[in-house]
Design a protein around this motif. Sequence first.
Motif, mmCIF file in Angstrom:
data_model
loop_
_atom_site.group_PDB
_atom_site.id
_atom_site.type_symbol
_atom_site.label_atom_id
_atom_site.label_comp_id
_atom_site.label_asym_id
_atom_site.label_seq_id
_atom_site.Cartn_x
_atom_site.Cartn_y
_atom_site.Cartn_z
ATOM 1 N N TYR A 55 8.150 -13.936 -8.883
ATOM 2 C CA TYR A 55 6.932 -14.393 -9.173
ATOM 3 C C TYR A 55 5.601 -13.766 -9.080
ATOM 4 O O TYR A 55 4.467 -14.248 -9.121
ATOM 5 C CB TYR A 55 6.806 -16.000 -8.684
ATOM 6 N N GLY A 56 5.786 -12.281 -8.539
ATOM 7 C CA GLY A 56 4.594 -11.744 -8.080
ATOM 8 C C GLY A 56 4.309 -11.378 -6.593
ATOM 9 O O GLY A 56 3.436 -10.546 -6.375
ATOM 10 N N ALA A 57 5.245 -11.859 -5.967
ATOM 11 C CA ALA A 57 5.191 -11.513 -4.398
ATOM 12 C C ALA A 57 4.974 -9.856 -4.449
ATOM 13 O O ALA A 57 4.230 -9.384 -3.578
ATOM 14 C CB ALA A 57 6.202 -12.216 -3.574
ATOM 15 N N LEU A 58 5.962 -9.219 -4.728
ATOM 16 C CA LEU A 58 5.924 -7.758 -4.539
ATOM 17 C C LEU A 58 4.748 -6.880 -5.139
ATOM 18 O O LEU A 58 4.096 -5.979 -4.503
ATOM 19 C CB LEU A 58 7.354 -7.137 -5.100
ATOM 20 N N THR A 59 4.592 -7.541 -6.556
ATOM 21 C CA THR A 59 3.535 -6.744 -7.234
ATOM 22 C C THR A 59 2.283 -6.813 -6.618
ATOM 23 O O THR A 59 1.272 -6.092 -6.167
ATOM 24 C CB THR A 59 3.382 -7.182 -8.715
ATOM 25 N N LEU A 60 1.540 -8.237 -6.215
ATOM 26 C CA LEU A 60 0.333 -8.588 -5.612
ATOM 27 C C LEU A 60 0.367 -8.166 -4.310
ATOM 28 O O LEU A 60 -0.739 -7.645 -3.595
ATOM 29 C CB LEU A 60 0.113 -9.997 -5.789
ATOM 30 N N GLY A 61 1.468 -8.116 -3.646
ATOM 31 C CA GLY A 61 1.602 -7.878 -2.026
ATOM 32 C C GLY A 61 1.499 -6.225 -2.126
ATOM 33 O O GLY A 61 0.520 -5.866 -1.133
ATOM 34 N N ALA A 62 1.965 -5.486 -2.892
ATOM 35 C CA ALA A 62 1.842 -4.226 -3.031
ATOM 36 C C ALA A 62 0.164 -3.671 -3.298
ATOM 37 O O ALA A 62 -0.167 -2.731 -2.496
ATOM 38 C CB ALA A 62 2.576 -3.418 -3.870
ATOM 39 N N LEU A 63 -0.476 -4.485 -4.080
ATOM 40 C CA LEU A 63 -1.832 -4.486 -4.203
ATOM 41 C C LEU A 63 -2.624 -4.560 -3.084
ATOM 42 O O LEU A 63 -3.582 -3.837 -2.774
ATOM 43 C CB LEU A 63 -2.343 -5.074 -5.169
ATOM 44 N N ALA A 64 -2.280 -5.535 -2.162
ATOM 45 C CA ALA A 64 -2.727 -5.754 -1.063
ATOM 46 C C ALA A 64 -2.862 -4.869 0.238
ATOM 47 O O ALA A 64 -3.595 -4.630 0.957
ATOM 48 C CB ALA A 64 -2.441 -7.404 -0.719
ATOM 49 N N VAL A 65 -1.437 -4.293 0.294
ATOM 50 C CA VAL A 65 -1.222 -3.773 1.635
ATOM 51 C C VAL A 65 -0.953 -2.222 1.448
ATOM 52 O O VAL A 65 -0.778 -1.495 2.279
ATOM 53 C CB VAL A 65 -0.117 -4.121 2.545
ATOM 54 N N LEU A 66 -0.946 -1.713 0.157
ATOM 55 C CA LEU A 66 -0.117 -0.235 -0.012
ATOM 56 C C LEU A 66 -1.249 0.674 -0.415
ATOM 57 O O LEU A 66 -0.859 1.763 -0.675
ATOM 58 C CB LEU A 66 0.828 -0.376 -0.978
ATOM 59 N N ASP A 67 -2.297 0.223 -1.158
ATOM 60 C CA ASP A 67 -3.507 1.146 -1.682
ATOM 61 C C ASP A 67 -2.990 2.136 -2.779
ATOM 62 O O ASP A 67 -2.817 3.506 -2.691
ATOM 63 C CB ASP A 67 -4.287 2.112 -0.655
ATOM 64 N N PRO A 68 -2.072 1.613 -3.658
ATOM 65 C CA PRO A 68 -1.454 2.383 -4.772
ATOM 66 C C PRO A 68 -2.034 3.073 -5.777
ATOM 67 O O PRO A 68 -3.471 2.463 -5.904
ATOM 68 C CB PRO A 68 -0.371 1.367 -5.247
ATOM 69 N N GLY A 69 -1.766 4.093 -6.297
ATOM 70 C CA GLY A 69 -2.647 4.785 -7.173
ATOM 71 C C GLY A 69 -2.487 4.128 -8.719
ATOM 72 O O GLY A 69 -3.003 4.489 -9.575
#
Length: 381
Positions: A55-69
């Motif tokens: 439901y978006g936990a991984l995607t939105l969580g990655a945006l919050a804590v990983l600083d992805p490109g």
Amino acid sequence: MQDMELDRVFAGLRRFPDVEAPNLFAHDASDRLLLETAAEHARAGMRVTVLGDRYGALTLGALAVLDPGGIRVSQDLHSGRSALQRNAAAAGLEARFECVPPGPGLFGPELFDGAGLVLLQLPRSLAELEEIADAVARHAPGDAVLLAGGRVKHMSLGMNAALERYFDSVQPQLARRKSRVLVARGPKRPATAPPFPVLEQVPELGITVASHGAAFSGGKLDIGTRFLLSFLDRMPDAAHAVDLGCGTGILAAMYARSHPAARVTATDQSAAAVASTEATAAANGLADRITAVHDDAMSGLEAGSADLILLNPPFHLGASVHAGAAFKMFEAAARVLAAGGELWTVYNSHLQYRPALERLIGSTTEIGRNPKFTVTRSVKA
């Protein structure tokens, strides 16, 4: 700080438009553990691919804590994709990732282009895991790291073995919060064609069934569908018939073959099911007779547009036993059936769906019952 950011993201998650209930959740401890492990492996600006996000936990969580490109996301379930988009919009993050729609092979090379990290919420099915592992090993960069996580109670050594066939190194991490992450490195480039969909003969039906890894029952004929098909000769001739929750398309194929004048739509919220049904139709010379549609409970079909709906509803949502999915399908059938149209349903007898069918559809008759299943015909009032 990381925990606070994840708490904020998780607090805003909803399952909608999937079924919502007090005992059904939009995230669990394995999502948090996957993201914590990802933070140990990620570098600022690294591209990330997310698979199996519910439901978006991984995607939105990655945006919050990983600083992805950049983040690319592939989800099997239509409802999960809709939930991710809604949750992202609520958090103001809707433009920060790319949803890659599943193609004929489900997991194409564009999904993994330049990815240094792949996050996977482990599926329950070993066949689905094998199809995903093959795609990652086939398409991801050679230095990509796959982090596959899940709840310990749903994990097995077979998952380790499946990953070891496609990666040089698979390292199980220590369990935390009843969850565990498997770290896979060194993808082994497959030298053969992708192993899915698998084609299997079903001699008792005289058809070939194609199945992708995530498709319910694989290439086998499940016993509920077998019982419903025993009444195929009693089903009405329909100008437009719908196989709702089509799985691998067995009901659609059998009805299309026995009713050559009918237009048949097969629909499922699983992209793997839709791709399987398309391949099943092609394998049996029915590609021009069956239209497979990826949507959520016939959301794309017009009201009153079907004369017949065939349904073998699930009795679980993810890992939870729950009747909510069946009731959602009954409500959808009530909308899509034309007046006088029929819903033929097979279900485990102990679930006692008949009162709900009477209330939502109309007059409901028991057509057959065996020690495990009941088949009913409901006529739209």
